[in-house]
Enzyme design. Structure first.
Site, PDB file in Angstrom:
ATOM      1  N   SER A  36       4.001  39.692  -9.692  1.00 24.00           N
ATOM      2  CA  SER A  36       5.153  40.588  -9.805  1.00 24.00           C
ATOM      3  C   SER A  36       6.146  40.163 -10.879  1.00 24.00           C
ATOM      4  O   SER A  36       6.993  40.958 -11.290  1.00 24.00           O
ATOM      5  CB  SER A  36       5.876  40.699  -8.463  1.00 24.00           C
ATOM      6  OG  SER A  36       6.497  39.474  -8.122  1.00 24.00           O
ATOM      7  N   LYS A 113      12.349  36.959  -7.709  1.00 24.35           N
ATOM      8  CA  LYS A 113      12.614  38.124  -8.562  1.00 24.35           C
ATOM      9  C   LYS A 113      13.773  37.802  -9.496  1.00 24.35           C
ATOM     10  O   LYS A 113      14.380  36.740  -9.427  1.00 24.35           O
ATOM     11  CB  LYS A 113      12.969  39.353  -7.718  1.00 24.35           C
ATOM     12  CG  LYS A 113      11.994  39.707  -6.608  1.00 24.35           C
ATOM     13  CD  LYS A 113      10.684  40.258  -7.111  1.00 24.35           C
ATOM     14  CE  LYS A 113       9.758  40.607  -5.943  1.00 24.35           C
ATOM     15  NZ  LYS A 113       8.421  41.037  -6.407  1.00 24.35           N
TER      16      LYS A 113
END
Length: 272
Positions: A36, A113
């Site tokens: 990701s 993230k």
């Protein structure tokens, strides 16, 4: 003989205590399990999370998960009594563009993230472009990101490609862009194609919470999807574990122990 055994036990106990203090207060090891955050972070990157960067909350306590031995001790098991205040000891707020490890507000799983939205910001996606407080975040074309179509990491998942369903061993391509936030932080983002999350409604980040996105935009479960529908949603300040500053080493194989698969170009690489 007994004296020797006693000294050995004491040494082991002291070592474990020191390791526990080190992991709780200073740094937490983290292995990148998914794609990701490509290309900033690759599957198999091993890094230490700097817990001192933002101060300490219940999330700073260690989680110990060893499925093979049925061990699953959560940070809340150690420090759950401190959860719920959204305060931090020696707290310092994340900056826009930081790469951060946080606990999922619902499941408690560790995620990594990039901070896109700060408290009070509005965020919207339009055709893959971020509108931050109503202004488009700059993107410039940076060519193509190429990787081999193969099973990656311990989970053995293949990458997703913009050039279609290619076979094993073939070249898997994605569009690459350089994104520049208003504070000057630059990083690359990847695009696979037109996806539902390329265009969204407007998110207003609540006070004391943050909005996170993955750099591999079309392969990231992040704040664009609310928690109620299985996403990350907004992340409270207290759920932040720390900042990812530097990759120690990286393995392109199925295990960190497979040293012959370590990527020599990623030793001590800064996370930007």
């Amino acid at each position: 003989m007994w004296a020797s055994i006693k000294e050995t036990v004491k040494t082991v106990v002291y070592a474990l205590l020191i390791a526990g203090v080190f992991r709780t207060l200073l740094f937490q090891p983290f292995w990148i399990p998914s794609g990701s955050m490509k290309e900033t972070l690759l599957i198999g990157d091993f890094l230490f999370v700097n817990k001192m960067a933002y101060g300490y909350s219940y999330a700073s306590c260690p989680s110990i998960v060893i499925p093979r031995f049925g061990i699953n001790v959560d940070a809340e098991d150690f420090c759950g009594v401190f959860k719920g205040s959204n305060d931090r000891l020696f707290g310092s707020e994340p900056e826009r563009g930081d790469v951060v490890v946080f606990r999922h507000p619902v499941t408690g799983r560790d995620f990594i993230k990039r901070v896109i939205g700060l408290p009070g910001d509005t965020i919207q996606m339009q055709n893959g472009i971020i509108l931050l407080n109503g202004t488009a975040v700059a993107q410039s074309d940076a060519g193509l990101f190429s990787e081999t179509m193969e099973y990656q990491g311990s989970s053995g998942n293949p990458p997703r490609c913009a050039n279609g369903a290619v076979g094993l061993g073939a070249e898997c391509l994605k569009q690459r862009f350089v994104e520049t936030l208003p504070n000057g932080v630059e990083y690359t983002v990847l695009n696979i194609g037109n996806r539902d999350l390329d265009t969204t409604g407007i998110f207003t980040v609540p006070e004391g919470q943050y909005f996170f996105m993955g750099d591999n935009r079309d392969n990231s479960s992040d704040s664009r999807v609310p928690q109620i529908t299985g996403g990350v949603g907004f992340v409270p300040f207290e759920d932040i574990v720390g900042r990812a500053d530097r990759i120690m080493f990286s393995s392109s194989g199925r295990s960190l122990l497979a040293f012959w698969t370590w990527r020599s170009d990623r030793y001590f690489k800064a996370v930007e």
